[in-house]
Scaffold this motif. Structure first.
Motif, PDB file in Angstrom:
ATOM      1  N   ASN A  44       0.820  -1.214   0.000  1.00 60.47           N
ATOM      2  CA  ASN A  44       0.000   0.000   0.000  1.00 60.47           C
ATOM      3  C   ASN A  44       0.857   1.269   0.000  1.00 60.47           C
ATOM      4  OD1 ASN A  44       0.990  -0.213   2.562  1.00 60.47           O
ATOM      5  ND2 ASN A  44      -0.979  -0.151   3.597  1.00 60.47           N
ATOM      6  N   ARG A  45       2.108   1.124  -0.387  1.00 61.21           N
ATOM      7  CA  ARG A  45       3.062   2.223  -0.560  1.00 61.21           C
ATOM      8  C   ARG A  45       3.466   2.891   0.757  1.00 61.21           C
ATOM      9  NH1 ARG A  45       1.213   5.450  -5.831  1.00 61.21           N
ATOM     10  NH2 ARG A  45       2.917   6.724  -5.094  1.00 61.21           N
ATOM     11  N   CYS A  46       3.338   2.176   1.849  1.00 62.32           N
ATOM     12  CA  CYS A  46       3.778   2.691   3.149  1.00 62.32           C
ATOM     13  C   CYS A  46       5.221   2.262   3.392  1.00 62.32           C
ATOM     14  CB  CYS A  46       2.913   2.128   4.273  1.00 62.32           C
ATOM     15  SG  CYS A  46       1.223   2.722   4.239  1.00 62.32           S
ATOM     16  N   THR A  47       6.027   3.185   3.845  1.00 65.79           N
ATOM     17  CA  THR A  47       7.422   2.892   4.162  1.00 65.79           C
ATOM     18  C   THR A  47       7.504   2.388   5.590  1.00 65.79           C
ATOM     19  OG1 THR A  47       8.115   4.657   2.678  1.00 65.79           O
ATOM     20  CG2 THR A  47       9.739   3.881   4.274  1.00 65.79           C
ATOM     21  N   ARG A  48       8.188   1.269   5.785  1.00 59.25           N
ATOM     22  CA  ARG A  48       8.327   0.669   7.115  1.00 59.25           C
ATOM     23  C   ARG A  48       9.752   0.169   7.316  1.00 59.25           C
ATOM     24  NH1 ARG A  48       4.321   3.090   7.724  1.00 59.25           N
ATOM     25  NH2 ARG A  48       2.256   2.304   8.185  1.00 59.25           N
ATOM     26  N   TRP A  49      10.172   0.194   8.574  1.00 60.01           N
ATOM     27  CA  TRP A  49      11.469  -0.342   8.971  1.00 60.01           C
ATOM     28  C   TRP A  49      11.234  -1.520   9.898  1.00 60.01           C
ATOM     29  CZ3 TRP A  49      10.610   4.664   7.885  1.00 60.01           C
ATOM     30  CH2 TRP A  49      11.573   5.363   7.155  1.00 60.01           C
ATOM     31  N   LYS A  50      12.088  -2.522   9.808  1.00 61.74           N
ATOM     32  CA  LYS A  50      12.023  -3.640  10.740  1.00 61.74           C
ATOM     33  C   LYS A  50      12.608  -3.173  12.071  1.00 61.74           C
ATOM     34  CE  LYS A  50      12.427  -7.362   7.404  1.00 61.74           C
ATOM     35  NZ  LYS A  50      13.269  -8.495   6.962  1.00 61.74           N
ATOM     36  N   ALA A  51      11.894  -3.415  13.157  1.00 62.23           N
ATOM     37  CA  ALA A  51      12.352  -3.003  14.486  1.00 62.23           C
ATOM     38  C   ALA A  51      13.703  -3.635  14.798  1.00 62.23           C
ATOM     39  CB  ALA A  51      11.320  -3.378  15.539  1.00 62.23           C
ATOM     40  N   GLU A  52      13.899  -4.870  14.362  1.00 62.46           N
ATOM     41  CA  GLU A  52      15.170  -5.560  14.607  1.00 62.46           C
ATOM     42  C   GLU A  52      16.335  -4.806  13.970  1.00 62.46           C
ATOM     43  OE1 GLU A  52      17.258  -9.869  13.603  1.00 62.46           O
ATOM     44  OE2 GLU A  52      15.131  -9.575  13.206  1.00 62.46           O
ATOM     45  N   ASP A  53      16.161  -4.323  12.738  1.00 58.64           N
ATOM     46  CA  ASP A  53      17.222  -3.565  12.057  1.00 58.64           C
ATOM     47  C   ASP A  53      17.509  -2.251  12.782  1.00 58.64           C
ATOM     48  OD1 ASP A  53      17.229  -5.586  10.167  1.00 58.64           O
ATOM     49  OD2 ASP A  53      16.112  -4.420   8.665  1.00 58.64           O
ATOM     50  N   VAL A  54      16.460  -1.586  13.227  1.00 55.31           N
ATOM     51  CA  VAL A  54      16.628  -0.310  13.933  1.00 55.31           C
ATOM     52  C   VAL A  54      17.315  -0.539  15.276  1.00 55.31           C
ATOM     53  CG1 VAL A  54      15.410   1.646  14.972  1.00 55.31           C
ATOM     54  CG2 VAL A  54      14.671   0.756  12.747  1.00 55.31           C
ATOM     55  N   ASN A  55      16.948  -1.604  15.975  1.00 55.49           N
ATOM     56  CA  ASN A  55      17.578  -1.909  17.265  1.00 55.49           C
ATOM     57  C   ASN A  55      19.054  -2.227  17.099  1.00 55.49           C
ATOM     58  OD1 ASN A  55      15.177  -1.512  18.647  1.00 55.49           O
ATOM     59  ND2 ASN A  55      14.610  -3.669  18.563  1.00 55.49           N
ATOM     60  N   LYS A  56      19.416  -2.955  16.045  1.00 51.64           N
ATOM     61  CA  LYS A  56      20.834  -3.242  15.769  1.00 51.64           C
ATOM     62  C   LYS A  56      21.589  -1.950  15.493  1.00 51.64           C
ATOM     63  CE  LYS A  56      20.283  -7.888  13.882  1.00 51.64           C
ATOM     64  NZ  LYS A  56      20.360  -8.706  12.652  1.00 51.64           N
ATOM     65  N   TRP A  57      20.980  -1.067  14.688  1.00 52.49           N
ATOM     66  CA  TRP A  57      21.605   0.217  14.374  1.00 52.49           C
ATOM     67  C   TRP A  57      21.818   1.027  15.653  1.00 52.49           C
ATOM     68  CZ3 TRP A  57      19.728   5.191  15.144  1.00 52.49           C
ATOM     69  CH2 TRP A  57      20.466   6.214  14.569  1.00 52.49           C
ATOM     70  N   LEU A  58      20.803   1.033  16.517  1.00 53.30           N
ATOM     71  CA  LEU A  58      20.876   1.787  17.766  1.00 53.30           C
ATOM     72  C   LEU A  58      21.991   1.254  18.652  1.00 53.30           C
ATOM     73  CD1 LEU A  58      19.518   4.112  19.205  1.00 53.30           C
ATOM     74  CD2 LEU A  58      17.888   2.502  20.170  1.00 53.30           C
ATOM     75  N   THR A  59      22.131  -0.052  18.727  1.00 54.55           N
ATOM     76  CA  THR A  59      23.204  -0.671  19.511  1.00 54.55           C
ATOM     77  C   THR A  59      24.566  -0.258  18.970  1.00 54.55           C
ATOM     78  OG1 THR A  59      21.797  -2.555  20.044  1.00 54.55           O
ATOM     79  CG2 THR A  59      24.174  -2.875  20.282  1.00 54.55           C
ATOM     80  N   GLN A  60      24.710  -0.227  17.650  1.00 56.31           N
ATOM     81  CA  GLN A  60      25.977   0.187  17.040  1.00 56.31           C
ATOM     82  C   GLN A  60      26.297   1.646  17.369  1.00 56.31           C
ATOM     83  OE1 GLN A  60      25.276  -0.732  12.924  1.00 56.31           O
ATOM     84  NE2 GLN A  60      26.328  -2.706  13.084  1.00 56.31           N
ATOM     85  N   GLN A  61      25.276   2.487  17.436  1.00 53.97           N
ATOM     86  CA  GLN A  61      25.493   3.894  17.749  1.00 53.97           C
ATOM     87  C   GLN A  61      25.984   4.066  19.181  1.00 53.97           C
ATOM     88  OE1 GLN A  61      25.302   5.967  15.053  1.00 53.97           O
ATOM     89  NE2 GLN A  61      24.878   3.949  14.196  1.00 53.97           N
ATOM     90  N   GLU A  62      25.475   3.232  20.087  1.00 56.09           N
ATOM     91  CA  GLU A  62      25.891   3.303  21.482  1.00 56.09           C
ATOM     92  C   GLU A  62      27.335   2.852  21.659  1.00 56.09           C
ATOM     93  OE1 GLU A  62      22.922   0.934  23.423  1.00 56.09           O
ATOM     94  OE2 GLU A  62      21.391   2.489  23.240  1.00 56.09           O
ATOM     95  N   ILE A  63      27.771   1.902  20.844  1.00 56.94           N
ATOM     96  CA  ILE A  63      29.144   1.396  20.916  1.00 56.94           C
ATOM     97  C   ILE A  63      30.117   2.453  20.411  1.00 56.94           C
ATOM     98  CG2 ILE A  63      30.756  -0.306  19.952  1.00 56.94           C
ATOM     99  CD1 ILE A  63      28.397  -2.307  20.002  1.00 56.94           C
ATOM    100  N   ASN A  64      29.736   3.142  19.325  1.00 58.67           N
ATOM    101  CA  ASN A  64      30.607   4.157  18.728  1.00 58.67           C
ATOM    102  C   ASN A  64      30.496   5.388  19.538  1.00 58.67           C
ATOM    103  OD1 ASN A  64      31.305   2.388  16.700  1.00 58.67           O
ATOM    104  ND2 ASN A  64      29.655   3.063  15.381  1.00 58.67           N
TER     105      ASN A  64
END
Length: 64
Positions: A44-64
């Motif tokens: 239906n043309r809605c943009t969505r992100w997988k929560a798992e991908d966002v959580n991994k990204w967030l963890t990487q940001q905390e490490i850096n």
């Protein structure tokens, strides 16, 4: 009884803004620079992100 894998939790841009305390502009700028997980477009043309991908990204940001 056969168990099925749970479907991934999907996040909208509004969910991301609330969860990450970032503006939509900042999220899309990071995405454009390749520094944020890529979303996918639903039928239906809605943009969505997988929560798992966002959580991994967030963890990487905390490490850096």
């Amino acid at each position: 009884m056969e168990q099925t894998a749970p479907s991934p939790q999907l996040l909208s841009i509004k969910d991301l803004v609330a969860r990450l305390n970032l503006s939509k502009t900042t999220i899309y700028d990071l995405l454009k620079k390749g520094k944020f997980p890529k979303p996918f477009i639903q039928k239906n043309r809605c943009t969505r992100w997988k929560a798992e991908d966002v959580n991994k990204w967030l963890t990487q940001q905390e490490i850096n």
